[in-house]
Design a protein around this motif. Sequence first.
Motif, short mmCIF file in Angstrom:
data_model
loop_
_atom_site.label_atom_id
_atom_site.label_comp_id
_atom_site.label_asym_id
_atom_site.label_seq_id
_atom_site.Cartn_x
_atom_site.Cartn_y
_atom_site.Cartn_z
N VAL A 95 1.61 -2.64 -5.82
CA VAL A 95 1.42 -1.74 -4.69
C VAL A 95 0.23 -0.85 -5.02
O VAL A 95 0.19 -0.20 -6.07
N TYR A 96 -0.76 -0.84 -4.13
CA TYR A 96 -2.01 -0.12 -4.36
C TYR A 96 -1.99 1.25 -3.69
O TYR A 96 -1.49 1.40 -2.58
N ASP A 97 -2.59 2.21 -4.38
CA ASP A 97 -2.82 3.51 -3.75
C ASP A 97 -3.80 3.35 -2.61
O ASP A 97 -4.73 2.52 -2.66
N LEU A 98 -3.64 4.14 -1.58
CA LEU A 98 -4.47 4.02 -0.39
C LEU A 98 -5.96 4.14 -0.70
O LEU A 98 -6.78 3.38 -0.16
N LEU A 99 -6.35 5.07 -1.59
CA LEU A 99 -7.76 5.25 -1.89
C LEU A 99 -8.35 4.03 -2.56
O LEU A 99 -9.45 3.57 -2.21
N LYS A 100 -7.64 3.49 -3.54
CA LYS A 100 -8.12 2.27 -4.20
C LYS A 100 -8.17 1.12 -3.21
O LYS A 100 -9.12 0.32 -3.20
N PHE A 101 -7.15 1.05 -2.36
CA PHE A 101 -7.11 0.00 -1.35
C PHE A 101 -8.33 0.07 -0.44
O PHE A 101 -8.98 -0.95 -0.16
N GLY A 134 -5.58 17.45 -7.28
CA GLY A 134 -5.51 17.92 -8.66
C GLY A 134 -6.13 16.94 -9.63
O GLY A 134 -6.70 15.92 -9.23
N PHE A 135 -6.01 17.26 -10.92
CA PHE A 135 -6.59 16.38 -11.93
C PHE A 135 -5.57 15.91 -12.98
O PHE A 135 -5.90 15.08 -13.84
N LEU A 136 -4.37 16.43 -12.93
CA LEU A 136 -3.38 16.08 -13.94
C LEU A 136 -2.75 14.71 -13.72
O LEU A 136 -2.34 14.05 -14.67
N HIS A 137 -2.67 14.28 -12.48
CA HIS A 137 -1.96 13.05 -12.16
C HIS A 137 -2.88 12.05 -11.48
O HIS A 137 -3.78 12.42 -10.73
N ASN A 138 -2.63 10.78 -11.77
CA ASN A 138 -3.45 9.72 -11.21
C ASN A 138 -2.57 8.55 -10.80
O ASN A 138 -1.59 8.25 -11.47
N PHE A 139 -2.90 7.95 -9.71
CA PHE A 139 -2.16 6.77 -9.25
C PHE A 139 -3.13 5.81 -8.59
O PHE A 139 -3.82 6.16 -7.64
N VAL A 198 0.86 -1.18 0.00
CA VAL A 198 0.00 0.00 0.00
C VAL A 198 0.90 1.23 0.00
O VAL A 198 1.94 1.25 0.67
N ALA A 199 0.49 2.24 -0.76
CA ALA A 199 1.25 3.49 -0.83
C ALA A 199 0.32 4.68 -0.72
O ALA A 199 -0.88 4.58 -1.00
N ILE A 200 0.87 5.81 -0.32
CA ILE A 200 0.12 7.06 -0.26
C ILE A 200 0.84 8.07 -1.16
O ILE A 200 2.02 8.35 -0.97
N ALA A 201 0.12 8.59 -2.13
CA ALA A 201 0.72 9.52 -3.10
C ALA A 201 0.82 10.92 -2.50
O ALA A 201 0.15 11.24 -1.51
N PRO A 202 1.64 11.78 -3.10
CA PRO A 202 1.66 13.19 -2.69
C PRO A 202 0.27 13.80 -2.81
O PRO A 202 -0.56 13.38 -3.61
N ILE A 203 0.02 14.82 -2.02
CA ILE A 203 -1.32 15.40 -1.91
C ILE A 203 -1.88 15.88 -3.25
O ILE A 203 -3.08 15.86 -3.48
N GLY A 204 -0.98 16.29 -4.15
CA GLY A 204 -1.44 16.77 -5.45
C GLY A 204 -2.16 15.72 -6.26
O GLY A 204 -2.99 16.04 -7.12
N PHE A 205 -1.88 14.45 -6.01
CA PHE A 205 -2.56 13.36 -6.71
C PHE A 205 -4.02 13.26 -6.29
O PHE A 205 -4.84 12.69 -7.01
N TYR A 206 -4.33 13.77 -5.11
CA TYR A 206 -5.70 13.69 -4.60
C TYR A 206 -6.48 14.99 -4.81
O TYR A 206 -7.71 14.97 -4.89
#
Length: 393
Positions: A77-83, A44-49, A34-42
């Motif tokens: 490794v899953y993003d926390l939100l998807k997890f 913003g709209f340009l980046h997705n993980f 499990v991973a947590i992306a930088p706040i901009g991934f949550y």
Amino acid sequence: MQVDLKQAMIMLTIGGSRAYGMNTSESDTDLVGVAIAPIGFYTGFLHNFEQKRNDPYCKTFLRDEDMNAEQKVESVVYDLLKFFKLCADCNPNIIEIVWTPDECIRFTTPLADQLRANRELFLSKKARYTFCGYAYAQLKRIETHRKWLLDPRQEKPERKDFGLPETQTPQYKQAEALIRATVSRWEFNDLQLDRTTVMELADKVAEKIASQFGGIKFSSVSYPLTDRESAKPFIELAKQLDDEEYIRAAAMRKIGLDDNLMELVQKEHAYHRALEDWKNYQHWKTTRNPDRAALEAKFGYDTKHAAHLVRLMRMAHEIMQGKGVHVRRPDAEELKAIRAGTWKYDDLMQWVKDIEQEVHQLYETENHLPKKPDVNKLNDLCVDLVHQFNKQN
């Protein structure tokens, strides 16, 4: 922008057969995390993980006992939100990540410890449907492969075998598109029943059908379904019984096909299904593992699928008893024996029938679990973990 797992990953664990205690000398190594992306991934709209597969960084945490030189290493490794979303649905492959035994954990952080400390929040009676659903998928593969073993496909299906002309019926593609669109609009996922429950109710539903529409039988095309409410019990029951023709017949009546066109469409559909079955059979015959093929030939069914079926059904049974998710299997040796062919096919089928009834009874009588998880608590936990992570980074 790519997520750097060196910064983002909060936990990594051994998964699959090694986590279950069912691995052999030939087993590959699975890593899940499990991973947590930088706040901009949550925000913003340009980046997705959502997930990252086979990142070399994951392999750095392997120990000598985790692998041998001849076997593959697979990691995801899953993003926390998807997890969180998948865990809240009691997805068997995902929820086990936070229930993996300590000896399987290869990397952890205080945030992961907090996540694991709250893992009970993910559990609900949904597990009955998800774990059993995954088990039924194994069962369907077993039954399909057994059918091919006992009745090998000798010849490629021909249109003439189905009473069809050499060229495709002109209206078929358009009619098929309308049928699929109609079935797609019938989203009857609110009523979740396993096969045992459906079979218990089938006689009562059949009586209701007969009283309303005059003795209709499954797979018939002669009933007048004209609206959503009248169609609902038929479609739901048909979906649970895996009676595709029943559903399709309802859809064809709904879109107004006459009897002659319905017959042609049915023949076309039967031909295309037979052709697809032929192609699947050829692929299965030419690509299956030789050792596994030998087991299938010897015992008459896919024993590896059987072992996973039994594991999943037992895990569903344990969860319904309020025992949590037992990833490291106390019955690992028995499961390996099942994989080696110690259970006869008929015994397996009877065992499935019996445990289905037990899981259904536990679902109805036990109150250890809510029917659905508390999504508000889970959401608060998810938000808290993301905020803590980004404060630290």
